[in-house]
Design an enzyme around this catalytic site. Structure first.
Site, PDB file in Angstrom:
ATOM      1  N   CYS A 111       0.833  -1.205   0.000  1.00 34.79           N
ATOM      2  CA  CYS A 111       0.000   0.000   0.000  1.00 34.79           C
ATOM      3  C   CYS A 111       0.869   1.257   0.000  1.00 34.79           C
ATOM      4  O   CYS A 111       0.586   2.214  -0.718  1.00 34.79           O
ATOM      5  CB  CYS A 111      -0.923  -0.012   1.215  1.00 34.79           C
ATOM      6  SG  CYS A 111      -2.044   1.407   1.291  1.00 34.79           S
ATOM      7  N   CYS A 165      -6.191  -4.216   6.963  1.00 38.91           N
ATOM      8  CA  CYS A 165      -7.336  -3.299   7.017  1.00 38.91           C
ATOM      9  C   CYS A 165      -8.519  -3.784   6.205  1.00 38.91           C
ATOM     10  O   CYS A 165      -9.664  -3.504   6.559  1.00 38.91           O
ATOM     11  CB  CYS A 165      -6.904  -1.901   6.567  1.00 38.91           C
ATOM     12  SG  CYS A 165      -6.470  -1.771   4.813  1.00 38.91           S
TER      13      CYS A 165
END
Length: 367
Positions: free
Chosen positions: A101, A204
């Site tokens: 990410c 997440c």
């Protein structure tokens, strides 16, 4: 300097944005909408990037008096992080989605868009430090180095080990010199409602923390054998992609070991759909090979002494690293360590400075 403050809706990014404003920068808050089901509210402390988080970020921006925008990067996040995560497990590797990410979203897609819109840099709430030092080449006067945070319990330099020299030049980490309790106190003093908000953790986009269940839903069930290192069948699994090297829990073995010792996953083979288990001593390796090299500054040449870290909050291990050209890294550890799996990242340190990172392609033992 015109700065985009990445605001997740948590306490760390809130204080980071405030500190950039205090430092005299022109700050614009940006929340990244990464969840494709954005209407879903946070179900626990694990999740992030929800409507609730966007609202929390907006309220902080309003209190600071800065412009605030939501940038939709859900499609890019799905392709570069979520789909990549599933594909890596399907290939028998164990990826770290936080590194991906940072590499693909926060310091590529976000930074690229910010620069295209005329901004100079991006600031995030990561716990790490950027230190300016004299440039030994003398070309630019100074160069920027990535270092560990003061608060080692929160240090996130590992997941930033994918940043390049050019990305570091456009990055700010205002929290690196502060501990987490101090950040929460500062947030409370500033009147931020997120001062007591729990941290998100784990992966997440898997809000319930059930990685094997998440993978099974996407990759399907593929029953196969669990065998020992001699090939004896000890049980059955629902898909080799649901296991990783070093795993001990959830094996469901039907044949107990004769000596009563614990068994661990020592290898997975997604081609034959086989999971291999064995005693703890088979996990120890002292050679790590890697590809996908990323350097947070000048690339090292030849052999260099480093500290090697293979998990986000894992121990740093003394080692010697050798770079072979632009694409291969070999790390010789001073002592054997456990649970090294292909797909993980090894991040190299020189003291507190991050040298760079590599994706682990294999491991073994010296004779």
């Amino acid at each position: 300097m015109r700065v985009v403050a990445a605001m997740s809706g948590g306490v760390d990014s809130a204080v980071a944005a405030a500190r950039m404003l205090d430092a005299g920068h022109e700050v614009v808050g940006v929340h990244l909408a990464l969840a494709q089901s954005a209407a879903t509210l946070r179900e626990s402390a694990r999740g992030c990037c929800t409507i609730e988080d966007a609202g929390d970020a907006r309220r902080v921006a309003d209190r600071l008096g800065i412009p605030f925008y939501v940038w939709d990067m859900a499609e890019r996040f799905k392709a570069d992080v979520v789909d990549d995560f599933a594909a890596e497990y399907a290939a028998g590797r164990t990826p770290n989605p936080c590194l991906r990410c940072n590499e693909k979203i926060k310091f590529s897609a976000l930074l690229d868009k910010a620069l295209a819109l005329g901004f100079d840099a991006v600031a995030t709430g990561h716990y790490a430090q950027v230190v300016e030092v004299p440039d030994p080449a003398g070309r630019q006067g100074v160069r920027r180095e990535l270092h560990r945070a003061v608060d080692m319990a929160k240090d996130q330099s590992y997941v930033l080990g994918v940043l390049t020299d050019g990305q570091l030049a456009r990055a700010f980490f205002p929290l690196g010199d502060t501990t987490k309790p101090q950040i929460r106190l500062e947030a409370r003093e500033r009147g931020f409602a997120v001062a007591k908000k729990p941290d998100s953790h784990d992966i997440c986009f898997i809000a319930d923390g059930d990685t094997r269940g998440w993978l099974g839903a996407r990759l399907g069930q593929r029953p196969g054998p669990i065998v020992d290192h001699e090939g004896q069948v000890l049980g059955e699994h629902g898909g080799a992609h649901g296991y990783t090297v070093g795993q001990r829990r959830g094996l469901g073995l039907k044949v107990p070991p004769a000596d009563g010792s614990k068994r661990y996953v020592v290898a997975t083979d997604t081609r034959s759909n086989t999971v291999v288990v064995g005693p703890e001593e088979l996990l120890g390796v002292d050679v790590i090979e890697g590809d996908h090299l990323r350097w947070c500054g000048p690339a090292p040449t030849g052999e260099v002494r480093v500290g090697a870290q293979i998990r986000a909050h894992g121990q740093e291990h003394p080692a010697t690293a050798r770079v072979d050209g632009e694409h291969r890294l070999t790390v010789h550890l001073d002592e054997r360590i456990r649970g090294v799996a292909p797909g993980q990242s090894v991040v190299l340190y020189d003291g507190t400075r991050v040298v760079g990172s590599s994706t682990i392609s294999g491991s073994g033992r010296r004779a």
